[in-house]
Design a protein around this motif. Structure first.
Motif, PDB file in Angstrom:
ATOM      1  N   GLN A 212      -2.643  37.499  11.396  1.00 46.70           N
ATOM      2  CA  GLN A 212      -1.902  36.670  10.437  1.00 46.70           C
ATOM      3  C   GLN A 212      -2.730  36.413   9.181  1.00 46.70           C
ATOM      4  O   GLN A 212      -2.224  36.441   8.060  1.00 46.70           O
ATOM      5  N   SER A 213      -4.019  36.175   9.359  1.00 47.13           N
ATOM      6  CA  SER A 213      -4.911  35.932   8.214  1.00 47.13           C
ATOM      7  C   SER A 213      -4.985  37.155   7.311  1.00 47.13           C
ATOM      8  O   SER A 213      -4.945  37.032   6.079  1.00 47.13           O
ATOM      9  N   GLN A 214      -5.076  38.329   7.893  1.00 43.53           N
ATOM     10  CA  GLN A 214      -5.110  39.551   7.103  1.00 43.53           C
ATOM     11  C   GLN A 214      -3.819  39.729   6.333  1.00 43.53           C
ATOM     12  O   GLN A 214      -3.832  40.109   5.147  1.00 43.53           O
ATOM     13  N   LEU A 215      -2.726  39.429   6.937  1.00 38.45           N
ATOM     14  CA  LEU A 215      -1.426  39.566   6.267  1.00 38.45           C
ATOM     15  C   LEU A 215      -1.299  38.601   5.102  1.00 38.45           C
ATOM     16  O   LEU A 215      -0.791  38.955   4.029  1.00 38.45           O
ATOM     17  N   ASP A 216      -1.789  37.351   5.276  1.00 41.88           N
ATOM     18  CA  ASP A 216      -1.730  36.356   4.184  1.00 41.88           C
ATOM     19  C   ASP A 216      -2.569  36.815   2.994  1.00 41.88           C
ATOM     20  O   ASP A 216      -2.176  36.640   1.831  1.00 41.88           O
ATOM     21  N   GLY A 217      -3.756  37.383   3.236  1.00 39.18           N
ATOM     22  CA  GLY A 217      -4.622  37.864   2.151  1.00 39.18           C
ATOM     23  C   GLY A 217      -3.968  38.981   1.369  1.00 39.18           C
ATOM     24  O   GLY A 217      -4.025  39.015   0.138  1.00 39.18           O
ATOM     25  N   VAL A 218      -3.354  39.890   2.076  1.00 42.00           N
ATOM     26  CA  VAL A 218      -2.675  40.999   1.401  1.00 42.00           C
ATOM     27  C   VAL A 218      -1.544  40.476   0.532  1.00 42.00           C
ATOM     28  O   VAL A 218      -1.346  40.906  -0.616  1.00 42.00           O
ATOM     29  N   ARG A 219      -0.805  39.513   1.039  1.00 41.87           N
ATOM     30  CA  ARG A 219       0.307  38.935   0.279  1.00 41.87           C
ATOM     31  C   ARG A 219      -0.192  38.263  -0.998  1.00 41.87           C
ATOM     32  O   ARG A 219       0.389  38.432  -2.084  1.00 41.87           O
ATOM     33  N   THR A 220      -1.273  37.464  -0.890  1.00 43.45           N
ATOM     34  CA  THR A 220      -1.832  36.777  -2.066  1.00 43.45           C
ATOM     35  C   THR A 220      -2.311  37.775  -3.116  1.00 43.45           C
ATOM     36  O   THR A 220      -2.082  37.603  -4.323  1.00 43.45           O
ATOM     37  N   GLY A 221      -2.976  38.845  -2.709  1.00 41.91           N
ATOM     38  CA  GLY A 221      -3.461  39.864  -3.638  1.00 41.91           C
ATOM     39  C   GLY A 221      -2.330  40.516  -4.395  1.00 41.91           C
ATOM     40  O   GLY A 221      -2.424  40.759  -5.601  1.00 41.91           O
ATOM     41  N   LEU A 222      -1.278  40.824  -3.725  1.00 42.84           N
ATOM     42  CA  LEU A 222      -0.128  41.450  -4.388  1.00 42.84           C
ATOM     43  C   LEU A 222       0.463  40.530  -5.450  1.00 42.84           C
ATOM     44  O   LEU A 222       0.816  40.962  -6.552  1.00 42.84           O
ATOM     45  N   CYS A 223       0.510  39.212  -5.126  1.00 42.39           N
ATOM     46  CA  CYS A 223       1.056  38.240  -6.107  1.00 42.39           C
ATOM     47  C   CYS A 223       0.189  38.182  -7.363  1.00 42.39           C
ATOM     48  O   CYS A 223       0.699  38.124  -8.493  1.00 42.39           O
TER      49      CYS A 223
END
Length: 752
Positions: free
Chosen positions: A62-73
């Protein structure tokens, strides 16, 4: 293909390993029957562990997924910002192209602004501009009345008005030389006021040493003015770097000029110390150096105690002034060293430079010691100059000392002709003033040399000793010439004997003086070549002097010595009595001779008397005709030998001398003459030969001839027997017959 075929195999292997490990673990937990009751407990524990591991895995994913989402934003947001900036740059470029024409149209506005600034400056300085002549006059009067600070304030106002107007004109049109010259001409008197003020400042600084004692505030005012000008110079230079404009007369660099004035003042004070010249005063250099020492010391004490307080600490004025004095002194002393200095002047200069300068009397004074280290000072004179001066001094000293010694000897020679006896020392020994004069001269020059340098003192001492040796050789020649002149007329000089005694005594005084000088002025313990040469020359002079004195004695004895062993002597001549009286009379004068020469003279006189007596025998002046004559002659010889022995013992006892064996030779010869039985003559002669092994064949022949009764055959037999049976030598082999010759046509032969 390979990977697809291998992967299922590996998976199966892994599953098998996991199952095997699980079986092994379950087996280890259920090894005993009582552990079966805990199966349910084990199952729940393993279920909890499994749930915990699964929860951690889910959280990590879940933490990895949140980081990827923030980077894309953030990437989407950055892309929007880039597009907005591109739009803004396009708008700025469009506006810049449109404003080029507008900027060109604003040039007239810019010119108006510059003109407005100039007019504003002119309005601001308008009052000063109209009152320039009045302010110039006021400033000049203030300068004349030595109101320097106020004068400088007004001068700064005038310069400020001029400089501002010129700067604005420079900004308006730097090429407009007409308007610039108009302003410069209008303010033309300002530069003159600056020069007049500068002259007043330099005058105060030239008298700074005196001014600071009477009115230190005047010196403080000068320093404040110079400090103000330094600040203005720095400000003008900064503006020049920015705008390219600098007012006329800038930078003034008054601080630099101030130090130049102070250095020139120091140099003038040192050069002005000379009040005398060599023509007017022989001590001109000594007086000059002493005045310089006193003035420099007084000035530096004033600088330390008073002048330092008038300058800002960062000026470090004491060390600057100290350096000025040192450099000025060095320059002045180089000038003095280049002059044709005399020997005493060279010594005075070098003593001052090498000793006085750094002593407590000058730069090492207690009041200055805390401010400077004299050991760090550069030499006042380069070593090359010092060496040149020392070399010149040695050359001059060598020339002078040769002349001084010659003059001293000439003066002493004149004394030798006097009709009065020479002076005696406290012990009653005759002496002349020559040794005292010579060594007083040496002493004075060595004392002077010691003030300069230890090594130089050794050089001077060595030179003195070398010159001393040359002088003594001439002294020896003059003593011999004195004797030769006396022999022409033995009545002159009247006190020849006394002065020859003084010459001999002087040799001992010279020895003692040389030894004293070396102990006092030399660190060398071992004797050098010049010492041995001096010792040898002095011994030769003394020996020859004693010989001359004895020659004088024997010239008077010549007639009486010629009577010995003659018929007159045999008949009862009193020649020996006269000889003894004459010798004793002379030795009453010789009592004024110092030891060891007196003892040597007594011994030599004894030897010469006996030798002359034996020579008289060997000359065969008489031949005894009978036994009675032989006995009478032998008895007389024995008696006279005793007279000689008594005389010389008496003379030796006065001087602590010893007895001799010389007279025994006369007795031994008398025994040969006295012998009555000719058959025993060989034994008697043999005894004589054993006592005096230096006796030769011709001596024996002469004795036998005087005896008168020994025929040719007997003489030949005695000589041959002596040659065949040489008697053993006595322990004491002091020669007696060695220097006695026998008148004969045959070649002398030693007994073999």
């Amino acid at each position: 293909m390979c990977r697809n075929s291998v992967s299922p195999f590996r998976k199966k292997e892994t599953d098998k390993e996991v199952v095997a490990m699980a079986v092994q673990r379950v087996a280890s937990m259920l090894q005993r029957p009582d552990q079966l009751d805990k199966v349910e407990q084990y199952r729940r524990r393993e279920a909890r562990k499994k749930a915990s591991v699964e929860a951690r895995l889910k959280a990590a994913i879940q933490s990895q997924l949140d980081g990827v989402r923030t980077g894309l934003c953030q990437l989407h947001s950055a892309l929007g910002d880039v597009k907005a900036i591109q739009g803004s740059l396009a708008d700025v470029s469009k506006d810049w192209r449109q404003s080029i024409n507008t900027i060109t149209n604003l040039k007239d506005v810019k010119d108006v602004v510059v003109q407005h600034s100039q007019l504003a400056s002119a309005v601001e300085n308008l009052k000063n501009i109209f009152s320039v002549p009045e302010i110039v006059q006021e400033t000049r009067e203030l300068i004349e009345h030595a109101e320097l600070l106020q004068a400088h304030r007004k001068l700064m106002d005038l310069e400020c008005s001029r400089d501002d107007l010129m700067y604005e004109q420079y900004r308006l049109d730097s090429r407009n030389a007409h308007d610039m010259n108009l302003i410069r001409n209008y303010f033309d008197d300002v530069q003159g006021l600056s020069d007049e003020l500068a002259k007043q400042l330099w005058m105060v600084l030239q008298r700074a040493i005196v001014t600071v004692r009477r009115d230190p505030t005047m010196l403080v005012s000068v320093v404040r003015i110079i400090e103000r000008e330094e600040k203005i110079d720095r400000r003008m230079l900064d503006r020049k770097r920015q705008t390219g404009f600098i007012p006329p007369g800038r930078p003034k660099a008054w601080k630099k000029h101030m130090f130049q004035v102070l250095e020139g003042t120091v140099s003038t004070r040192i050069e002005g110390s000379q009040a005398e010249t060599r023509e007017s005063d022989k001590m001109w250099l000594v007086k000059l150096l002493e005045i310089t020492r006193k003035n420099v010391l007084d000035d530096l004490i004033v600088v330390k105690n008073l002048m330092v307080q008038c300058f800002p600490p960062h000026y470090n004025i004491f060390h600057i002034m100290f350096d000025f004095y040192h450099r000025s002194l060095s320059a002045r002393l180089k000038e003095l060293a280049a002059e044709d200095l005399e020997a005493n002047e060279i010594v005075s200069l070098l003593t001052w430079v090498l000793n006085t300068y750094k002593s407590v009397e000058m730069m090492g004074h207690p009041e200055l010691l805390a401010e400077c280290d004299v050991n760090l000072l550069e030499p006042l004179l380069p070593q090359k100059v010092v060496s040149s001066l020392l070399s010149k001094y040695l050359q001059t000293f060598k020339s002078n000392i040769t002349g001084w010694l010659r003059k001293a000897l000439d003066t002493d020679k004149k004394d030798w002709q006097k009709e009065t006896e020479p002076e005696a020392d406290q012990d009653g020994y005759y002496q002349t003033t020559l040794p005292a004069i010579v060594f007083q001269m040496f002493e004075q020059n060595l004392q002077v040399a010691a003030q300069i340098d230890e090594n130089f003192k050794e050089e001077v001492l060595s030179l003195c000793l070398k010159q001393m040796n040359s002088f003594l050789r001439r002294y020896r020649e003059e003593a011999a010439a004195y004797r030769e002149e006396h022999l022409k007329d033995r009545q002159l000089p009247q006190c020849y004997v006394q002065y020859m005694i003084a010459i001999v005594n002087n040799c001992q005084t010279f020895k003692e003086s040389v030894s004293s000088l070396k102990k006092k002025y030399s660190k060398m313990v071992e004797p050098v070549q010049s010492d041995a040469a001096i010792e040898t020359t002095l011994n030769e002079v003394a020996k020859e002097g004693c010989q001359f004195l004895l020659d004088e004695v024997f010239l008077d004895l010549e007639q009486h010595l010629s009577e010995l062993l003659t018929k007159k002597w045999l008949m009862g001549s009193n020649a020996v009595d006269t000889i003894c009286v004459t010798v004793e009379d002379y030795f009453n004068d010789f009592a004024k001779i110092k030891k060891p020469y007196s003892e040597e003279m007594t011994t030599e006189a004894h030897r010469r008397v006996v030798m002359e007596y034996i020579k008289a025998i060997m000359q065969k002046r008489i031949s005894f005709r009978s036994a009675e004559e032989r006995k009478e002659g032998a008895d007389r010889m024995i008696k006279e030998a005793e007279q000689f022995r008594f005389l010389f013992k008496k003379l030796s006892s006065v001087r602590g001398g010893d007895s001799d064996r010389m007279c025994s030779a006369i007795v031994a010869i008398a025994e040969v003459f006295k012998l009555t039985d000719p058959s025993l003559l060989y034994l008697e002669v043999s005894t004589l030969v054993s006592k005096y092994p230096d006796i030769r064949e011709e001596h024996i022949m002469a004795l036998l001839a005087v005896r008168g009764d020994a025929g040719r055959d007997m003489r030949t037999m005695i000589i041959e027997t002596l040659n065949q049976n040489k008697p053993s030598s006595a322990a004491d082999t002091q020669p007696v017959f060695r220097d006695i010759t026998v008148p004969s046509m045959t070649v002398p032969k030693l007994l073999k």
